[in-house]
Write an enzyme that holds these catalytic residues in place. Structure first.
Site, PDB file in Angstrom:
ATOM      1  N   ASP A 175      25.846 -62.566 -12.901  1.00 43.88           N
ATOM      2  CA  ASP A 175      26.280 -61.422 -13.707  1.00 43.88           C
ATOM      3  C   ASP A 175      26.879 -60.316 -12.849  1.00 43.88           C
ATOM      4  OD1 ASP A 175      23.833 -60.826 -12.501  1.00 43.88           O
ATOM      5  OD2 ASP A 175      22.800 -60.302 -14.364  1.00 43.88           O
TER       6      ASP A 175
ATOM      7  N   PHE B 252      23.824 -48.105 -13.195  1.00 48.65           N
ATOM      8  CA  PHE B 252      23.002 -49.188 -13.746  1.00 48.65           C
ATOM      9  C   PHE B 252      23.566 -49.592 -15.098  1.00 48.65           C
ATOM     10  CE2 PHE B 252      19.353 -51.231 -15.748  1.00 48.65           C
ATOM     11  CZ  PHE B 252      18.968 -52.078 -14.723  1.00 48.65           C
TER      12      PHE B 252
ATOM     13  N   ASP C 275      25.574 -56.846  -6.442  1.00 54.29           N
ATOM     14  CA  ASP C 275      25.158 -55.490  -6.082  1.00 54.29           C
ATOM     15  C   ASP C 275      25.058 -55.450  -4.556  1.00 54.29           C
ATOM     16  OD1 ASP C 275      24.150 -52.925  -6.117  1.00 54.29           O
ATOM     17  OD2 ASP C 275      22.178 -53.460  -6.870  1.00 54.29           O
TER      18      ASP C 275
HETATM   19  P1  5GP Z   1      21.913 -58.132  -5.547  1.00 53.79           P
HETATM   20  O1  5GP Z   1      21.034 -59.205  -5.028  1.00 53.79           O
HETATM   21  O2  5GP Z   1      23.378 -58.422  -5.432  1.00 53.79           O
HETATM   22  O3  5GP Z   1      21.576 -56.779  -4.982  1.00 53.79           O
HETATM   23  O4  5GP Z   1      21.567 -57.945  -7.054  1.00 53.79           O
HETATM   24  C1  5GP Z   1      21.955 -58.869  -7.960  1.00 53.79           C
HETATM   25  C2  5GP Z   1      20.994 -58.891  -9.122  1.00 53.79           C
HETATM   26  O5  5GP Z   1      20.345 -57.630  -9.343  1.00 53.79           O
HETATM   27  C3  5GP Z   1      21.785 -59.185 -10.367  1.00 53.79           C
HETATM   28  O6  5GP Z   1      21.861 -60.584 -10.591  1.00 53.79           O
HETATM   29  C4  5GP Z   1      20.967 -58.462 -11.407  1.00 53.79           C
HETATM   30  O7  5GP Z   1      19.948 -59.309 -11.864  1.00 53.79           O
HETATM   31  C5  5GP Z   1      20.341 -57.282 -10.696  1.00 53.79           C
HETATM   32  N1  5GP Z   1      21.127 -56.042 -10.876  1.00 53.79           N
HETATM   33  C6  5GP Z   1      21.824 -55.365  -9.939  1.00 53.79           C
HETATM   34  N2  5GP Z   1      22.442 -54.294 -10.460  1.00 53.79           N
HETATM   35  C7  5GP Z   1      22.137 -54.288 -11.785  1.00 53.79           C
HETATM   36  C8  5GP Z   1      22.491 -53.420 -12.884  1.00 53.79           C
HETATM   37  O8  5GP Z   1      23.222 -52.431 -12.778  1.00 53.79           O
HETATM   38  N3  5GP Z   1      21.983 -53.755 -14.103  1.00 53.79           N
HETATM   39  C9  5GP Z   1      21.172 -54.818 -14.281  1.00 53.79           C
HETATM   40  N4  5GP Z   1      20.730 -55.053 -15.513  1.00 53.79           N
HETATM   41  N5  5GP Z   1      20.825 -55.674 -13.283  1.00 53.79           N
HETATM   42  C10 5GP Z   1      21.303 -55.396 -12.048  1.00 53.79           C
HETATM   43 MG    MG Z   2      20.510 -61.687 -11.875  1.00 51.69          MG
END
Ligand code: 5GP
Ligand code: MG
Length: 180
Positions: free
Chosen positions: A94, A146, A97
């Site tokens: 999705d 977010f 981040d």
């Molecule tokens: P990363 O490992 O890239 O930091 O984070 C990825 C995961 O964190 C995404 O698959 C998601 O599940 C969660 N995440 C990061 N940012 C957001 C956000 O703004 N909203 C939501 N609902 N989930 C997020």
């Molecule tokens: Mg996720």
């Protein structure tokens, strides 16, 4: 809650992703691997825009966290994934981040010896990347806010919103009260 991406913008974005993927893979068979749970809606919309032979697999990466916390331990469950050895894998998530989720899934998946691994994400947050890996296909670059909707949740709510919206701190407090 404020709308960030409309249903129409999301449709256009997914169409764009499908064209880029098709341009690169042509008619080669691919194995699409969705990272649960946030990728569900993108996965369903994206695969219906692809014409090459595809298989669909799922993995679960549990890394849920709130808007103001740091990345925690990530556990990845491969039980729902059939053999990917020698196959061209396209990971679907999705949102990118910090990138730790995609990097860890990619690195653990590579041990299963697929022919290649690429990745597609619906959203990418600005200036948050903490890993060397970058997604190969990105639907939308968004600011560091977010977001919920189109598969993305807050406390398991809002995944079913047909658009993507930002939650401000007041909304986050309201949800916490609702669910307690
Ligand atoms: P990363 O490992 O890239 O930091 O984070 C990825 C995961 O964190 C995404 O698959 C998601 O599940 C969660 N995440 C990061 N940012 C957001 C956000 O703004 N909203 C939501 N609902 N989930 C997020
Ligand atoms: Mg996720």
């Amino acid at each position: 809650m404020k709308q960030l991406l409309s249903e129409q913008e999301l449709r256009d974005g997914v169409g764009r992703l499908a064209r880029e993927i098709t341009r690169d893979y042509g008619v080669r068979p691919i194995t699409i691997v969705g990272i649960l749970t946030g990728s569900l809606v993108l996965l369903a919309d994206l695969i219906r825009q692809l014409d090459m032979p595809i298989r669909v697999g799922l993995v679960q990466a549990s890394s849920y966290r709130g808007p103001n916390t740091t990345p925690g331990e990530l556990s990845i469950n491969f039980d729902m994934l059939s053999d990917v050895e020698g196959r061209e894998v396209l990971l679907v998530d999705d949102i990118f981040d910090t990138g730790h989720t995609l990097e860890q899934v990619t690195s653990q998946l590579s041990e299963k010896q697929p022919a290649s691994i690429r990745s597609v994400v619906l959203l990418r947050k600005a200036n948050r990347r903490e890993v060397s890996l970058s997604p190969d296909y990105v639907g939308f670059d968004i600011p560091n806010v977010f977001v919920v909707g189109y598969g993305l949740d807050y406390n398991d709510q809002y995944r079913n919103l047909p658009h993507v919206a930002t939650l401000d701190p007041a909304d986050l407090g309201a949800v916490e009260q609702d669910s307690s």
